[in-house]
Scaffold this motif. Structure first.
Motif, PDB file in Angstrom:
ATOM      1  N   PRO A 298       0.720  -1.032  -0.120  1.00 57.72           N
ATOM      2  CA  PRO A 298       0.020  -0.031  -0.141  1.00 57.72           C
ATOM      3  C   PRO A 298       1.083   1.314   0.007  1.00 57.72           C
ATOM      4  O   PRO A 298       1.851   1.307   0.972  1.00 57.72           O
ATOM      5  N   THR A 299       0.679   2.253  -0.699  1.00 58.06           N
ATOM      6  CA  THR A 299       1.106   3.518  -1.057  1.00 58.06           C
ATOM      7  C   THR A 299       2.366   3.474  -1.776  1.00 58.06           C
ATOM      8  O   THR A 299       2.976   4.500  -2.087  1.00 58.06           O
ATOM      9  N   GLU A 300       2.872   2.220  -2.480  1.00 57.17           N
ATOM     10  CA  GLU A 300       4.240   2.077  -2.878  1.00 57.17           C
ATOM     11  C   GLU A 300       3.701   2.826  -4.536  1.00 57.17           C
ATOM     12  O   GLU A 300       3.103   2.453  -5.138  1.00 57.17           O
ATOM     13  N   THR A 301       4.625   3.942  -4.541  1.00 57.56           N
ATOM     14  CA  THR A 301       4.599   4.654  -5.845  1.00 57.56           C
ATOM     15  C   THR A 301       5.508   3.881  -7.026  1.00 57.56           C
ATOM     16  O   THR A 301       6.240   2.855  -6.558  1.00 57.56           O
ATOM     17  N   ASP A 302       5.567   4.427  -8.059  1.00 61.28           N
ATOM     18  CA  ASP A 302       6.336   3.895  -9.077  1.00 61.28           C
ATOM     19  C   ASP A 302       7.787   3.942  -8.743  1.00 61.28           C
ATOM     20  O   ASP A 302       8.659   3.218  -8.930  1.00 61.28           O
ATOM     21  N   ASP A 303       7.878   5.349  -8.315  1.00 62.10           N
ATOM     22  CA  ASP A 303       9.547   5.461  -8.005  1.00 62.10           C
ATOM     23  C   ASP A 303       9.934   4.726  -6.741  1.00 62.10           C
ATOM     24  O   ASP A 303      10.984   4.094  -6.702  1.00 62.10           O
ATOM     25  N   MET A 304       9.012   4.414  -5.809  1.00 63.59           N
ATOM     26  CA  MET A 304       9.504   3.771  -4.609  1.00 63.59           C
ATOM     27  C   MET A 304       9.480   2.229  -5.043  1.00 63.59           C
ATOM     28  O   MET A 304      10.553   1.342  -4.743  1.00 63.59           O
ATOM     29  N   PHE A 305       8.978   1.597  -5.874  1.00 62.23           N
ATOM     30  CA  PHE A 305       9.025   0.221  -6.594  1.00 62.23           C
ATOM     31  C   PHE A 305      10.403   0.329  -7.248  1.00 62.23           C
ATOM     32  O   PHE A 305      11.093  -0.764  -7.254  1.00 62.23           O
ATOM     33  N   GLU A 306      10.786   1.224  -8.096  1.00 64.87           N
ATOM     34  CA  GLU A 306      12.065   1.193  -8.878  1.00 64.87           C
ATOM     35  C   GLU A 306      13.069   1.261  -7.716  1.00 64.87           C
ATOM     36  O   GLU A 306      14.217   0.761  -8.052  1.00 64.87           O
ATOM     37  N   ASN A 307      12.908   1.870  -6.785  1.00 61.82           N
ATOM     38  CA  ASN A 307      14.145   1.722  -5.775  1.00 61.82           C
ATOM     39  C   ASN A 307      14.198   0.213  -5.211  1.00 61.82           C
ATOM     40  O   ASN A 307      15.519  -0.092  -5.096  1.00 61.82           O
ATOM     41  N   THR A 308      13.194  -0.555  -5.245  1.00 55.11           N
ATOM     42  CA  THR A 308      13.267  -1.840  -4.868  1.00 55.11           C
ATOM     43  C   THR A 308      13.927  -2.503  -6.076  1.00 55.11           C
ATOM     44  O   THR A 308      14.952  -3.278  -5.863  1.00 55.11           O
ATOM     45  N   TYR A 309      13.422  -2.250  -7.339  1.00 53.55           N
ATOM     46  CA  TYR A 309      14.006  -2.988  -8.511  1.00 53.55           C
ATOM     47  C   TYR A 309      15.558  -2.866  -8.269  1.00 53.55           C
ATOM     48  O   TYR A 309      16.409  -3.572  -8.809  1.00 53.55           O
ATOM     49  N   ARG A 310      15.915  -1.404  -8.197  1.00 53.91           N
ATOM     50  CA  ARG A 310      17.417  -1.259  -8.603  1.00 53.91           C
ATOM     51  C   ARG A 310      18.092  -1.946  -7.417  1.00 53.91           C
ATOM     52  O   ARG A 310      19.314  -2.397  -7.898  1.00 53.91           O
ATOM     53  N   LEU A 311      17.759  -2.141  -6.070  1.00 52.88           N
ATOM     54  CA  LEU A 311      18.415  -2.415  -5.091  1.00 52.88           C
ATOM     55  C   LEU A 311      18.762  -4.070  -5.567  1.00 52.88           C
ATOM     56  O   LEU A 311      19.716  -4.545  -5.405  1.00 52.88           O
ATOM     57  N   VAL A 312      17.778  -4.771  -6.108  1.00 54.81           N
ATOM     58  CA  VAL A 312      17.820  -6.072  -6.305  1.00 54.81           C
ATOM     59  C   VAL A 312      19.091  -6.140  -7.479  1.00 54.81           C
ATOM     60  O   VAL A 312      19.818  -7.117  -7.283  1.00 54.81           O
ATOM     61  N   GLU A 313      19.007  -5.406  -8.455  1.00 51.70           N
ATOM     62  CA  GLU A 313      19.923  -5.471  -9.635  1.00 51.70           C
ATOM     63  C   GLU A 313      21.424  -5.076  -8.901  1.00 51.70           C
ATOM     64  O   GLU A 313      22.377  -5.658  -9.121  1.00 51.70           O
ATOM     65  N   GLU A 314      21.484  -3.876  -8.068  1.00 47.41           N
ATOM     66  CA  GLU A 314      22.737  -3.421  -7.663  1.00 47.41           C
ATOM     67  C   GLU A 314      23.367  -4.586  -6.774  1.00 47.41           C
ATOM     68  O   GLU A 314      24.543  -4.741  -6.703  1.00 47.41           O
ATOM     69  N   LEU A 315      22.457  -5.286  -6.020  1.00 48.42           N
ATOM     70  CA  LEU A 315      23.385  -6.313  -5.034  1.00 48.42           C
ATOM     71  C   LEU A 315      23.396  -7.577  -5.702  1.00 48.42           C
ATOM     72  O   LEU A 315      23.965  -8.479  -5.154  1.00 48.42           O
ATOM     73  N   GLY A 316      22.689  -7.787  -6.826  1.00 51.14           N
ATOM     74  CA  GLY A 316      22.847  -9.103  -7.450  1.00 51.14           C
ATOM     75  C   GLY A 316      22.194 -10.311  -6.619  1.00 51.14           C
ATOM     76  O   GLY A 316      22.489 -11.300  -6.543  1.00 51.14           O
ATOM     77  N   LEU A 317      21.116  -9.928  -6.089  1.00 47.10           N
ATOM     78  CA  LEU A 317      20.273 -11.068  -5.422  1.00 47.10           C
ATOM     79  C   LEU A 317      19.761 -12.134  -6.578  1.00 47.10           C
ATOM     80  O   LEU A 317      19.314 -11.967  -7.496  1.00 47.10           O
TER      81      LEU A 317
END
Length: 435
Positions: A298-317
């Protein structure tokens, strides 16, 4: 078609803790002499998990009209009346009751046996001798959770944190190892809170070090989901020193945006996850990470989601468990402004694609290397890094054994390997070296 049942059948949904508890119930049901009985050990993490459980219960009744059906687990603990009202169900047990031998002496008067889980003050040890449907063994080290994330209903199904004494954990693992188990997974609801309720407050790392010292025959140990900001220094030190702890850590991440994490009432922020991954890689450069992530909170905006998406890529999860947000009645998050369902699914799909790409890259990096593979069934197994692998050219049934193998290729989404020292492994090695 009616099926004939003799031995009690356990249908398990959800977490590894449920898997462990299903084996406890299997032993209790056998000792009680139950036959023609199906026990559903339910999950309440999402509405979909509950829907699947109810669907399975109805199907089981159609195919087994004379069987006794028992429903337990988190969904039954939280909403016992829902399952008691199902015509297909004979008995409903709470999460505390399902672990007591006497609960399986079924009587009509005890059709619904569900107590207040918040009153539970300790976790009794239950000695499991093996896991009938799993090669690796899951061992409960704690139960319940003291925290109240806004999306989570599980504390109301499991109660507050209760730790298993170190001696009981050691006895359980030693019993499993003596019965041939090669790999153990330490599991619970919130294992980084281990020991807070025990005399002397032993940490997860202190308990694990003592366990490994007292059961030197244990070949492989894994830790289940970890809260990134709660990992104690003892656990980090042991992870760096002890090769029997597998180089695969699973993070209870949930999101990579600070505002979302705050609204979830998580204990960590984005930088805490980065720090944890960096520290673990300094200790074990080959470590791989999995993570639980909720898409469309709830309340997750596109920008907030992109922060999660980028973290996944940056950390190589590498291994992602992604769930579209699921409203749980009675939780604070269910009252927040909701993200449309289709958008939750779209975001979850993007995260899963990112996770699959990361897993593919990791598996490509393993070609031409050797791994110790725990064989599960029909040559399928898992490497130290938990990568799926199919080992060909095995002689005999080696289920439950650790086999040194040469990784030659990827096939059907799994690594393809051959036992070290075999002609097949030598041919594969020569073929790769000539490319």
């Amino acid at each position: 078609m009616t099926k004939n049942l003799t031995d009690p059948k356990i249908v398990t949904f959800g977490c590894r803790l449920n898997t462990y508890e299903s084996e406890v119930m299997r032993q209790h049901a056998r000792e009680a002499g139950l036959s023609d009985t199906i026990i559903f050990n339910t999950c309440a993490v999402t509405t979909e998990a509950e829907r699947q459980a109810r669907q399975s219960i109805r199907k089981a009744r159609r195919t087994n009209p004379d069987a006794k059906i028992i429903v337990t687990g988190c969904a039954a603990q939280i909403n016992p009346d829902l399952y008691a009202d199902m015509a297909e169900v004979d008995h409903v047990m709470g999460n505390e009751e399902k672990l007591k031998r006497e609960s399986f002496d079924l009587t009509p008067e005890a059709r619904v046996a569900v107590n207040d889980i918040m009153e539970a003050k300790e976790t009794a040890a239950h000695l499991v001798h093996g896991f009938e449907e799993h090669t690796r063994a899951f061992v409960q080290i704690q139960q319940g959770c003291n925290h109240r994330c806004t999306f989570c209903i599980i504390p109301f199904g499991r109660g507050n944190n209760r730790s298993v004494p170190i001696g009981a954990i050691t006895e359980q693992v030693r019993t499993l190892v003596n019965n041939g188990v090669k790999e153990v997974v330490l599991t619970g609801v919130d294992i980084t809170d281990y020991g807070l309720d025990l005399p002397g407050k032993p940490t997860l790392g202190q308990m694990t070090r003592r366990l490994l010292a007292q059961v030197p025959e244990l070949k492989r140990l894994r830790l289940s989901s970890l809260d990134p900001v709660e990992i104690d220094d003892d656990t980090y030190r042991l992870f760096g020193e002890e090769p029997r702890i597998m180089p695969h850590l699973h993070i209870s991440l949930q999101a990579g945006d600070d505002m979302v994490l705050k609204r979830m009432k998580r204990r960590h922020l984005r930088q805490d996850v980065v720090d944890m991954v960096v520290k673990a890689r300094e200790l074990r450069p080959d470590v791989v990470f999995g993570a639980d992530i909720i898409a469309g909170f709830p309340t997750e905006t596109d920008d907030m989601f992109e922060n999660t998406y980028r973290l996944v890529e940056e950390l190589g999860l590498t291994y992602l468990h992604v769930f579209p947000y699921s409203e749980r009645p009675g939780t604070p998050a269910a009252k927040m402004p909701q993200v449309p369902g289709n958008l939750r699914k779209e975001r979850a799909a993007r995260l899963r694609d990112a996770g699959q790409s990361a897993e593919n890259l990791f598996m490509q990096s393993r070609i031409g290397t050797t791994s110790q593979v725990l064989i599960e069934k029909n040559g399928f197994g898992r490497t130290e890094h938990y990568a799926p692998v199919q080992v060909e050219a095995l002689e005999g049934d080696l289920s439950g054994q650790v086999v040194p193998a040469y990784i030659a290729d990827i096939r059907d989404g799994k690594l393809l390997a051959y036992p070290l020292g075999t002609d097949a492994a030598n041919v594969a090695r020569e073929k790769l070296s000539s490319q």
